[in-house]
Design a protein around this motif. Structure first.
Motif, short mmCIF file in Angstrom:
data_model
loop_
_atom_site.label_atom_id
_atom_site.label_comp_id
_atom_site.label_asym_id
_atom_site.label_seq_id
_atom_site.Cartn_x
_atom_site.Cartn_y
_atom_site.Cartn_z
N ARG A 116 0.86 -1.19 0.00
CA ARG A 116 0.00 0.00 0.00
C ARG A 116 0.89 1.24 0.00
NH1 ARG A 116 -3.55 -0.51 5.35
NH2 ARG A 116 -3.90 1.66 4.91
N PHE A 117 0.31 2.32 -0.47
CA PHE A 117 1.07 3.56 -0.62
C PHE A 117 0.45 4.71 0.16
CE2 PHE A 117 2.06 0.96 -4.32
CZ PHE A 117 3.44 1.01 -4.30
N ASP A 118 -0.25 4.38 1.24
CA ASP A 118 -0.97 5.41 2.00
C ASP A 118 -0.55 5.47 3.47
OD1 ASP A 118 -2.08 3.02 2.79
OD2 ASP A 118 -4.16 3.66 2.56
N THR A 119 0.67 5.02 3.78
CA THR A 119 1.15 5.06 5.16
C THR A 119 2.41 5.92 5.23
OG1 THR A 119 0.29 2.82 5.48
CG2 THR A 119 1.78 3.67 7.17
N PRO A 120 2.24 7.24 5.32
CA PRO A 120 3.41 8.11 5.42
C PRO A 120 4.04 8.02 6.81
CG PRO A 120 1.42 9.42 5.62
CD PRO A 120 0.98 8.01 5.34
N ILE A 121 5.34 8.18 6.85
CA ILE A 121 6.04 8.27 8.12
C ILE A 121 5.96 9.73 8.55
CG2 ILE A 121 8.24 8.02 9.32
CD1 ILE A 121 8.97 5.81 7.34
N PRO A 122 5.35 10.01 9.69
CA PRO A 122 5.25 11.41 10.14
C PRO A 122 6.64 12.05 10.25
CG PRO A 122 3.93 9.96 11.54
CD PRO A 122 4.75 9.07 10.65
N GLY A 123 6.69 13.34 9.96
CA GLY A 123 7.96 14.06 9.95
C GLY A 123 8.75 13.95 11.24
N GLU A 124 8.05 14.00 12.40
CA GLU A 124 8.78 13.91 13.66
C GLU A 124 9.40 12.52 13.85
OE1 GLU A 124 4.46 13.03 14.40
OE2 GLU A 124 5.52 14.72 13.47
N LEU A 125 8.75 11.47 13.35
CA LEU A 125 9.32 10.12 13.42
C LEU A 125 10.46 9.99 12.42
CD1 LEU A 125 9.55 7.19 14.27
CD2 LEU A 125 7.55 6.67 12.85
N LEU A 126 10.26 10.53 11.23
CA LEU A 126 11.30 10.48 10.21
C LEU A 126 12.60 11.09 10.72
CD1 LEU A 126 11.67 9.64 7.23
CD2 LEU A 126 11.09 11.99 6.62
N ALA A 127 12.49 12.19 11.44
CA ALA A 127 13.68 12.88 11.95
C ALA A 127 14.41 12.09 13.03
CB ALA A 127 13.28 14.25 12.50
N ARG A 128 13.71 11.19 13.73
CA ARG A 128 14.39 10.46 14.80
C ARG A 128 14.67 8.99 14.48
NH1 ARG A 128 9.26 11.31 17.25
NH2 ARG A 128 8.16 9.33 17.46
N LEU A 129 14.23 8.49 13.31
CA LEU A 129 14.57 7.12 12.94
C LEU A 129 16.08 6.94 12.99
CD1 LEU A 129 12.25 6.20 9.92
CD2 LEU A 129 12.16 5.31 12.26
N THR A 130 16.50 5.80 13.51
CA THR A 130 17.92 5.57 13.70
C THR A 130 18.28 4.16 13.24
OG1 THR A 130 17.82 7.01 15.65
CG2 THR A 130 19.79 5.66 15.41
N TRP A 131 19.41 4.05 12.57
CA TRP A 131 19.93 2.78 12.09
C TRP A 131 21.25 2.51 12.79
CZ3 TRP A 131 17.20 6.22 9.34
CH2 TRP A 131 16.15 5.74 8.56
N ARG A 132 21.62 1.22 12.88
CA ARG A 132 22.92 0.89 13.49
C ARG A 132 23.64 -0.12 12.61
NH1 ARG A 132 22.60 -4.16 15.89
NH2 ARG A 132 20.49 -4.81 16.40
N ASN A 133 24.95 0.00 12.58
CA ASN A 133 25.73 -0.95 11.79
C ASN A 133 26.20 -2.09 12.69
OD1 ASN A 133 28.03 -0.04 13.21
ND2 ASN A 133 28.71 1.28 11.53
N ARG A 134 26.94 -3.01 12.13
CA ARG A 134 27.40 -4.19 12.89
C ARG A 134 28.34 -3.84 14.04
NH1 ARG A 134 26.71 -9.26 10.03
NH2 ARG A 134 25.70 -8.83 8.05
N ARG A 135 28.97 -2.70 13.95
CA ARG A 135 29.88 -2.26 15.03
C ARG A 135 29.15 -1.51 16.12
NH1 ARG A 135 33.03 -0.93 10.16
NH2 ARG A 135 31.85 0.96 10.28
N GLY A 136 27.84 -1.35 15.95
CA GLY A 136 27.04 -0.66 16.97
C GLY A 136 26.95 0.84 16.79
N GLN A 137 27.57 1.38 15.74
CA GLN A 137 27.48 2.81 15.48
C GLN A 137 26.11 3.13 14.91
OE1 GLN A 137 30.78 2.75 12.75
NE2 GLN A 137 32.11 3.79 14.23
N THR A 138 25.55 4.25 15.34
CA THR A 138 24.21 4.62 14.89
C THR A 138 24.28 5.86 14.00
OG1 THR A 138 23.83 5.98 16.85
CG2 THR A 138 23.10 3.68 16.95
N ARG A 139 23.23 6.00 13.19
CA ARG A 139 23.10 7.18 12.34
C ARG A 139 21.63 7.45 12.11
NH1 ARG A 139 21.29 6.55 7.23
NH2 ARG A 139 21.32 4.46 6.35
N GLN A 140 21.34 8.69 11.79
CA GLN A 140 19.99 9.08 11.43
C GLN A 140 20.00 9.53 9.98
OE1 GLN A 140 19.40 11.83 14.78
NE2 GLN A 140 17.74 10.47 15.41
N LEU A 141 18.80 9.78 9.45
CA LEU A 141 18.70 10.23 8.07
C LEU A 141 19.32 11.61 7.90
CD1 LEU A 141 15.09 9.30 6.95
CD2 LEU A 141 17.23 8.35 6.10
#
Length: 179
Positions: A116-141
């Motif tokens: 489906r194409f009707d589930t936007p990620i709200p801007g405040e959530l988009l700004a805080r989404l965080t990813w981590r790599n195998r070494r445990g380092q994190t980054r945001q968009l």
């Protein structure tokens, strides 16, 4: 404990899904690859979740949540090609737009929510989404301005979410499925 990842589905992929009438259907498979033409689902194991995201007009949408069931070629995939011009996964022709013909494509069987194409990620959530790599380092968009994504380059690929961000995307997906 399972992990969660994101993968970006391009405009071409999403256009092909719409054109083929796959909106509202559950993909049984996605494809991983060794070449830059496909995201490599490295690190994803059975039980892990993958959020397919799409960017349209600077807004990011959750298109489907896929739980990996296995990464093996099964009978449903069809006969393995004997020649380069043979289809790679004839049993999954209906979902080939997800990368079946990509260079070095491997099937990843999934249990997925409907496309489906009707589930936007709200801007405040988009700004805080965080990813981590195998070494445990994190980054945001990068390039999030006023809750909108100015450039999708930091979403392109296959990335592991932090547990907190995975929970927030799961909650968003759950709420959208009740609409």
């Amino acid at each position: 404990m399972s992990d969660a990842f994101t993968v970006l589905w391009t405009h071409d992929v999403c256009r092909a899904l719409r054109k083929a009438g796959r909106v509202g259907e559950r993909p049984p498979v996605a494809f991983s690859g060794v070449h830059s033409s496909l995201p490599a689902w490295t690190g994803a194991d059975a039980g892990d979740e993958v959020y397919a995201l799409h960017v349209n007009r600077r807004e990011v949408f959750v298109v489907s949540r896929m739980r990996v069931t296995d990464r093996e070629r099964r009978g449903c995939c069809g006969t393995a090609p004997e020649r380069w011009e043979d289809p790679a996964y004839p049993g999954h022709d209906d979902w080939s737009m997800l990368g079946a013909e990509g260079c070095g494509a491997d099937a990843v069987h999934v249990d997925a929510t409907p496309v489906r194409f009707d589930t936007p990620i709200p801007g405040e959530l988009l700004a805080r989404l965080t990813w981590r790599n195998r070494r445990g380092q994190t980054r945001q968009l990068k390039y999030v301005v006023d809750g909108r994504l100015e450039n999708s380059v930091s979403l392109q690929g296959f990335y592991r979410l932090t547990p907190e961000s995975a929970t927030e995307l799961a909650d968003l997906q759950r709420v959208s499925l009740t609409r």
